[in-house]
Design a protein around this motif. Structure first.
Motif, PDB file in Angstrom:
ATOM      1  N   MET A 165      56.716  51.987  -2.240  1.00  0.00           N
ATOM      2  CA  MET A 165      55.404  51.512  -2.295  1.00  0.00           C
ATOM      3  C   MET A 165      54.794  51.414  -0.983  1.00  0.00           C
ATOM      4  SD  MET A 165      55.430  49.152  -5.693  1.00  0.00           S
ATOM      5  CE  MET A 165      56.083  49.624  -7.192  1.00  0.00           C
ATOM      6  N   HIS A 166      55.621  51.020   0.058  1.00  0.00           N
ATOM      7  CA  HIS A 166      54.976  50.693   1.399  1.00  0.00           C
ATOM      8  C   HIS A 166      55.430  51.474   2.397  1.00  0.00           C
ATOM      9  CE1 HIS A 166      53.692  46.906  -0.253  1.00  0.00           C
ATOM     10  NE2 HIS A 166      55.040  47.022  -0.888  1.00  0.00           N
ATOM     11  N   TYR A 167      56.513  52.378   2.332  1.00  0.00           N
ATOM     12  CA  TYR A 167      57.057  53.436   3.195  1.00  0.00           C
ATOM     13  C   TYR A 167      56.242  54.388   3.115  1.00  0.00           C
ATOM     14  CZ  TYR A 167      60.018  56.717   5.198  1.00  0.00           C
ATOM     15  OH  TYR A 167      60.428  57.813   6.088  1.00  0.00           O
ATOM     16  N   VAL A 168      55.885  55.037   4.488  1.00  0.00           N
ATOM     17  CA  VAL A 168      55.176  56.244   4.906  1.00  0.00           C
ATOM     18  C   VAL A 168      55.862  57.409   5.464  1.00  0.00           C
ATOM     19  CG1 VAL A 168      53.031  57.188   5.902  1.00  0.00           C
ATOM     20  CG2 VAL A 168      53.284  54.707   5.265  1.00  0.00           C
ATOM     21  N   ALA A 169      56.046  58.504   4.813  1.00  0.00           N
ATOM     22  CA  ALA A 169      56.933  59.443   5.229  1.00  0.00           C
ATOM     23  C   ALA A 169      56.329  60.567   6.164  1.00  0.00           C
ATOM     24  CB  ALA A 169      57.422  60.398   3.884  1.00  0.00           C
ATOM     25  N   ASN A 170      55.920  59.862   7.053  1.00  0.00           N
ATOM     26  CA  ASN A 170      55.393  60.871   8.265  1.00  0.00           C
ATOM     27  C   ASN A 170      55.965  60.410   9.403  1.00  0.00           C
ATOM     28  OD1 ASN A 170      53.448  61.148  10.587  1.00  0.00           O
ATOM     29  ND2 ASN A 170      52.272  62.056   8.829  1.00  0.00           N
ATOM     30  N   THR A 171      56.416  61.411  10.524  1.00  0.00           N
ATOM     31  CA  THR A 171      57.133  61.086  11.778  1.00  0.00           C
ATOM     32  C   THR A 171      56.281  60.039  12.559  1.00  0.00           C
ATOM     33  OG1 THR A 171      56.186  63.164  12.684  1.00  0.00           O
ATOM     34  CG2 THR A 171      58.334  63.396  11.720  1.00  0.00           C
ATOM     35  N   SER A 172      54.898  59.970  12.728  1.00  0.00           N
ATOM     36  CA  SER A 172      54.161  59.073  13.611  1.00  0.00           C
ATOM     37  C   SER A 172      54.303  57.756  13.012  1.00  0.00           C
ATOM     38  CB  SER A 172      53.052  59.775  13.819  1.00  0.00           C
ATOM     39  OG  SER A 172      52.170  60.073  12.798  1.00  0.00           O
ATOM     40  N   LEU A 173      54.272  57.436  11.665  1.00  0.00           N
ATOM     41  CA  LEU A 173      54.240  56.326  10.843  1.00  0.00           C
ATOM     42  C   LEU A 173      55.416  55.872  10.374  1.00  0.00           C
ATOM     43  CD1 LEU A 173      50.919  57.378   9.195  1.00  0.00           C
ATOM     44  CD2 LEU A 173      51.112  56.038  10.951  1.00  0.00           C
ATOM     45  N   ALA A 174      56.412  56.622  10.096  1.00  0.00           N
ATOM     46  CA  ALA A 174      57.711  56.034   9.386  1.00  0.00           C
ATOM     47  C   ALA A 174      58.207  54.724  10.077  1.00  0.00           C
ATOM     48  CB  ALA A 174      58.698  56.992   9.278  1.00  0.00           C
ATOM     49  N   PHE A 175      58.464  54.679  11.241  1.00  0.00           N
ATOM     50  CA  PHE A 175      59.080  53.672  11.826  1.00  0.00           C
ATOM     51  C   PHE A 175      58.319  52.626  11.948  1.00  0.00           C
ATOM     52  CE2 PHE A 175      60.498  51.025  15.419  1.00  0.00           C
ATOM     53  CZ  PHE A 175      61.774  51.135  15.378  1.00  0.00           C
ATOM     54  N   ASP A 176      57.189  52.493  12.108  1.00  0.00           N
ATOM     55  CA  ASP A 176      56.344  51.449  12.061  1.00  0.00           C
ATOM     56  C   ASP A 176      56.013  50.919  10.601  1.00  0.00           C
ATOM     57  OD1 ASP A 176      55.969  51.477  14.688  1.00  0.00           O
ATOM     58  OD2 ASP A 176      53.978  51.730  14.989  1.00  0.00           O
TER      59      ASP A 176
END
Lengths: 255, 422
Positions: free
Chosen positions: B67-78
């Motif tokens: 629900m909170h994770y973002v599967a995008n290379t520029s956003l995933a870590f943060d």
């Protein structure tokens, strides 16, 4: 049955023991700085972390960003709301676009992330011999040895031993893997003036900023350990109860 | 089967009404209530239930993380760090999920060890065993893709190394790798499909676990003696006896789990995964998660890439045919004086592979890895088939209750007598 349980336990332990597979080329022994938070139930030294923030703000932040930390988080270090607002307001933050479609600068607010020293990674690299200084938000989690390593690194600058060829622009550090680090010795005696009168030796500033960075990387640490103690006490009592129930249920079975 | 309402034995009118039309209550009563279970289980038999509970914990925590994770290379870590800092109890959910993967593998490794030691793979439980191996393979795929999601350095480089292995296969290799990547390198499409599959596969696992349990309830459980129950005197109803015993194991398991989550949450991880992924900087040593190290050691023990890949996959695929490699009619290692030490050595050898897999592939580590790899396969391909012919097993007890009540196995001659109790 007991013997088998021990076997299971032994297997589990050996799995754990074999686990830290951080294969290192040549391990450099890092001294244990005996940080308050390194003990199993230890907490953060608030005064030290506040001084560490001052070191970061006045020294490190010239090059290193901390993009995951907000000014409001400083409340957790014991600063008051007014103090946090005053600190945030010292920084000019780029915001926008506004109604005219222009980006503009405004004083920082507690909800802002720490202001970055460079507009972007390329700008940071261009200003630092082609390599951007790493973000420090989770630095203690990102290095083997954590805060102990940071403290050792910050105090580990010395002249290279005879015969050691140092590349142009590199500096010798006895704790850095490969010994040649791009960052020059960042701390000098009395570089900052602590409000609480603590003497700003290199060792003191390094210890304080390491404490601050450890807090920044694991702000949940104290809450996590406090909850863990409660949960493990609860589970231990529950284990006793379930074992008693199991004994009672099995009392009439010959096995 | 006749058509019509199920003949329910439940008295409660609501339960009875449902049960007559859809006999789920009867089924639960039969499979988890009165289900006849051998009375001589030791605590090794807890681990199936522990694995089931861990799967449910992983699915529950994973749903909240997604629900909170973002599967995008520029956003995933943060986005992962945002979960750690700003999401209510986010650090707890994420550390439970992250360490839950390690706990899952510990539990399943012990579960597999138990199956091998007590011969649970032998007839008539071959299909039950095979379904278990399928679950394990699905777990490995799920765990591998889950480790990629935080998009740290080890996520990225682990994904690069492991997906590149498929390029070793002739003809189809290149095609498979591009299919995994969704392009020409590990990048945003890779992260997106891994996230999608990481969400899907646990439900596939859940389905195969259902089949695993369904098959178990046809053959019944094996037990430490490895002999079938001869009658009601050898078994106990699952409830309350084994619900009570499983509860003890479960709470002790939770204590170990809690120590890891609350006091050493990053102990089993690698510090490099807290450095955001950077395709231009290769870490000095790329190592997978600890539970993959034995296979990583086998991979690196072979100087040839394709050979290493084949041996690595073969090291688990060989488990599928274990029921036919080990033709000894005796299940439990307790009664196999030769196979027992060879198997225990195999288990230690597995831990040696785990250890050496985390070391750099140089010097004497390579030699150790090669010897351990050779023994890993020799146990299955040479030792077990030979022992089935050469070994003289100890006499088996007459029944499960017999050694419990009378103490000690019967003398050799007595075991050959026809069983009268059944």
């Amino acid at each position: 049955m007991l013997r088998n349980s021990f076997k299971a336990l032994a297997l589990a332990i050996s799995l754990f023991a074999a686990a830290p597979a951080h294969a290192a080329g040549e391990a450099i022994a890092i001294p244990d700085a005996k940080f308050s938070f390194d003990r199993m139930f230890g907490t953060y030294d608030r005064a030290s972390a506040q001084r560490g923030f001052q070191v970061y703000k006045e020294v490190c932040s010239a090059c290193h960003s901390m993009r995951l930390v907000s000014y409001r988080n400083l409340r957790e270090l014991g600063l008051t709301e007014a103090q946090v607002e005053a600190i945030a307001a010292q920084f000019q933050i780029v915001d926008g676009p506004n109604d005219e479609g222009q980006m503009f600068e405004r004083p920082g607010r507690p909800s802002d992330r720490f202001r970055r020293p460079f507009a972007n990674e390329a700008a940071a690299a261009a200003a630092n011999n082609g390599k951007a200084p790493p973000d420090l938000s989770v630095m203690t989690k990102a290095r083997a040895g954590g805060a102990n390593y940071l403290l050792a690194l910050l105090t580990g600058y010395e002249d290279p031993p005879p015969g050691f060829v140092l590349a142009d622009g590199a500096h010798y550090n006895k704790y850095f893997p490969g010994y040649a680090i791009a960052m020059g010795a960042p701390l000098n005696p009395d570089q900052v003036e602590f409000a609480d009168g603590t003497s700003a030796t290199v060792e003191q500033m390094a210890r304080d900023v390491s404490t601050f960075l450890q807090w920044a990387a694991e702000p949940e640490l104290e809450q996590r350990r406090a909850l863990g103690v409660k949960i493990i006490i609860f589970l231990t009592i529950l284990a006793g109860l379930t074992y008693a129930v199991k004994r009672k249920v099995w009392a009439d079975v010959e096995h | 089967m006749s058509i019509g309402l199920h003949n329910s034995e439940f008295k409660n009118p609501v339960v009875r009404w449902v049960d007559q039309r859809l006999p789920v209550f009867t089924m639960m009563q039969k499979e988890y209530g009165t289900f006849p279970t051998p009375k001589n289980f030791n605590y090794f038999w807890n681990f199936g239930a522990l694995a089931m509970v861990t799967l449910m914990i992983m699915i529950a925590t994973g749903i909240f993380l997604s629900m909170h994770y973002v599967a995008n290379t520029s956003l995933a870590f943060d986005s992962v760090e945002r979960i750690m800092r700003d999401v209510n109890a986010g650090w707890l959910i994420r550390y439970v999920h992250m360490n839950g993967a390690s706990m899952f593998f510990i539990v399943v490794y012990i579960h597999i060890f138990r199956g091998m030691y007590y011969g649970s793979y032998k007839a008539p439980r071959e299909l039950l065993w095979i379904l278990g191996v399928v679950i394990f393979l699905l777990m490995m795929a799920t765990a591998f893709m889950g480790y990629v999601l935080p998009w740290g350095q080890m996520s990225f480089w682990g994904a690069t190394v492991i997906t590149n292995l498929f390029s070793a296969f002739p003809v189809v290799g290149e095609f498979i790798v591009q299919l995994l990547w969704g392009g020409l390198s590990v990048d945003n499409p890779t992260l997106n499909r891994f996230f999608s599959l990481h969400y899907l596969l646990p439900f596939v696992i859940f389905g195969v676990v259902f089949l695993h349990v369904a098959a178990l309830h046809i053959t019944g459980s094996n037990n430490p003696l490895g002999i079938e129950p001869k009658g009601p005197q050898d078994t106990l109803p699952f409830h309350p006896y084994y619900t009570a015993k499983d509860s003890v194991g479960l709470v002790v398991y939770f204590i170990v789990f809690a120590v890891l989550v609350f006091f050493a949450p990053n102990y089993l991880g690698h510090p490099d995964n807290y450095i955001p992924a950077n395709p231009l900087v290769t870490p000095p040593h790329i190592v997978p998660e600890w539970y993959f190290l034995p296979y990583y050691a086998i991979l690196r023990a072979v100087p040839d890439k394709l050979g290493g890949v084949l041996l690595m996959f073969g090291s688990i695929l060989i488990w599928f045919v274990l029921p036919w490699l080990d033709r000894s009619p005796v299940r439990s290692m307790r009664f196999r004086p030769l196979a027992r030490p060879f198997f225990l050595l195999w288990a230690v050898n597995f831990l040696v592979l785990l250890w050496v897999g985390g070391k750099p592939a140089e010097g004497h580590y390579v030699l150790i890895a090669r010897i351990a790899t050779a023994y890993y396969f020799a146990y299955f391909l040479v030792i077990l088939p030979l022992l089935a012919r050469l070994e003289r097993p100890l006499p088996l007890p007459e029944s499960i209750s017999r050694p419990v009540l009378g103490g000690g196995p019967l003398p050799a001659g007595a075991a050959a007598k026809p069983m009268e109790k059944a």
